[in-house]
Scaffold this motif. Structure first.
Motif, PDB file in Angstrom:
ATOM      1  N   ARG A  21      -1.076  -3.559   4.153  1.00 30.76           N
ATOM      2  CA  ARG A  21      -2.024  -4.591   3.725  1.00 30.76           C
ATOM      3  C   ARG A  21      -1.343  -5.614   2.810  1.00 30.76           C
ATOM      4  O   ARG A  21      -1.329  -6.800   3.096  1.00 30.76           O
ATOM      5  CB  ARG A  21      -3.186  -3.907   3.001  1.00 30.76           C
ATOM      6  CG  ARG A  21      -4.388  -4.772   2.915  1.00 30.76           C
ATOM      7  CD  ARG A  21      -5.641  -3.976   2.594  1.00 30.76           C
ATOM      8  NE  ARG A  21      -6.713  -4.917   2.301  1.00 30.76           N
ATOM      9  CZ  ARG A  21      -7.347  -4.983   1.134  1.00 30.76           C
ATOM     10  NH1 ARG A  21      -7.053  -4.143   0.171  1.00 30.76           N
ATOM     11  NH2 ARG A  21      -8.275  -5.897   0.945  1.00 30.76           N
ATOM     12  N   CYS A  22      -0.773  -5.129   1.724  1.00 29.44           N
ATOM     13  CA  CYS A  22      -0.157  -6.073   0.779  1.00 29.44           C
ATOM     14  C   CYS A  22       1.333  -6.247   1.053  1.00 29.44           C
ATOM     15  O   CYS A  22       1.985  -7.082   0.441  1.00 29.44           O
ATOM     16  CB  CYS A  22      -0.384  -5.615  -0.657  1.00 29.44           C
ATOM     17  SG  CYS A  22       0.418  -4.064  -1.083  1.00 29.44           S
ATOM     18  N   CYS A  81      -3.599  -2.033  -3.839  1.00 24.89           N
ATOM     19  CA  CYS A  81      -4.728  -2.351  -2.950  1.00 24.89           C
ATOM     20  C   CYS A  81      -5.977  -1.529  -3.262  1.00 24.89           C
ATOM     21  O   CYS A  81      -7.095  -2.002  -3.048  1.00 24.89           O
ATOM     22  CB  CYS A  81      -4.337  -2.131  -1.495  1.00 24.89           C
ATOM     23  SG  CYS A  81      -3.261  -3.426  -0.869  1.00 24.89           S
ATOM     24  N   CYS A  86       3.174  -0.855   2.230  1.00 27.03           N
ATOM     25  CA  CYS A  86       1.734  -0.881   2.490  1.00 27.03           C
ATOM     26  C   CYS A  86       1.471  -1.969   3.539  1.00 27.03           C
ATOM     27  O   CYS A  86       1.923  -3.095   3.376  1.00 27.03           O
ATOM     28  CB  CYS A  86       0.974  -1.195   1.209  1.00 27.03           C
ATOM     29  SG  CYS A  86      -0.722  -1.711   1.508  1.00 27.03           S
ATOM     30  N   CYS A 131       1.945  -0.707  -4.597  1.00 31.99           N
ATOM     31  CA  CYS A 131       0.687  -1.136  -3.984  1.00 31.99           C
ATOM     32  C   CYS A 131      -0.477  -0.974  -4.958  1.00 31.99           C
ATOM     33  O   CYS A 131      -0.651   0.074  -5.558  1.00 31.99           O
ATOM     34  CB  CYS A 131       0.440  -0.327  -2.718  1.00 31.99           C
ATOM     35  SG  CYS A 131      -1.211  -0.555  -2.053  1.00 31.99           S
TER      36      CYS A 131
END
Ligand code: ZN
Length: 243
Positions: free
Chosen positions: A20-21, A30, A18, A28
């Motif tokens: 983002r994370c 998120c 992911c 994930c």
């Protein structure tokens, strides 16, 4: 002609990450992350060799907090340099790595500010009230110690020791002693919730951590995510601070 049936099986591809994370997609969490409008800042300093992609929680904590930063590195000249503005390190707390236990110095408190000798400072409540931010070191015990010794400015921050009332949710998942007995996200939740007197902060961060652990158990059982091999070096002889 290639005989597909007899071709050697290609190794299973590692799951995608992911963006983002930065966790493997099966881990994930998120989706639906709640943003916490914290007043006291969080700064997480992560050792460059911290490799726990699966169970690391620093990024997850920072993603959820409005005022939080994660920096990866070994040394920085000052706290002000990291933050990009002038701050008084006396108004910042750092989770201390020594062998002082909160329970030993102040049995009734779960957050204690100690001096360089590990003794509780005077006017605890006043010192805690003045804190504008918290520094957490993210990595194994030896990585966090390396960060401590390479950053002299940390000595100017207020040293905080925790006496958590509950053991870490990591349970037996993690076999290597960490810089702190609590995960980074749990320590952040506990500190910010106590300092801001907002128990919801700890609950929200704790809930994300539980979702991560649930996904981890599921993904390691199905084999989607491999249980990381844990380096056994460094920990022998290191006294765990708590539990
Ligand atoms: Zn994610």
């Amino acid at each position: 002609m290639t005989d597909i049936a007899n071709a050697p099986p290609s190794p299973p591809a590692a799951p995608e990450e992911c963006p983002r994370c930065q966790k493997p997609l099966p881990l994930c969490v998120c989706d639906g992350l709640e943003t916490i409008n914290n007043k006291i800042e969080l700064l997480v300093l992560q050792h460059p060799q911290e490799q726990d992609k699966a169970l690391g929680t620093a990024r997850l904590a920072v993603l959820q907090l409005k005022r939080a930063e994660l920096k990866v590195g070994l040394s920085w000249p000052s706290l002000s340099k990291i933050l990009g503005r002038t701050v008084d390190p006396q108004h910042w707390g750092i989770l201390y790595l020594g062998s002082v236990e909160a329970a030993a110095v102040a049995p009734d408190e779960d957050i204690v500010v100690v001096d360089s000798k590990g003794q509780p400072v005077d006017h605890q409540a006043g010192v805690l009230r003045e804190l504008e931010g918290i520094v957490l070191l993210d990595g194994t015990w030896s990585q966090a110690k390396a960060l401590w010794w390479r950053n002299a400015w940390m000595l100017k921050c207020r040293r905080i020791v925790l006496g958590p009332s509950a053991p870490s949710r990591y349970g037996k998942v993690r076999r290597e002693p960490r810089a702190d007995a609590l995960s980074t996200i749990e320590a952040a939740g506990m500190l910010l919730a106590r300092l801001e007197k907002k128990p919801a902060i700890e609950k929200t961060l704790g809930a994300s951590f539980e979702r991560l652990l649930a996904k981890y158990h599921e993904a390691t059982q199905t084999g989607e995510v491999k249980v990381p091999k844990v380096a056994k070096r460094d920990w022998r002889g290191v006294k765990r601070r708590r539990r």
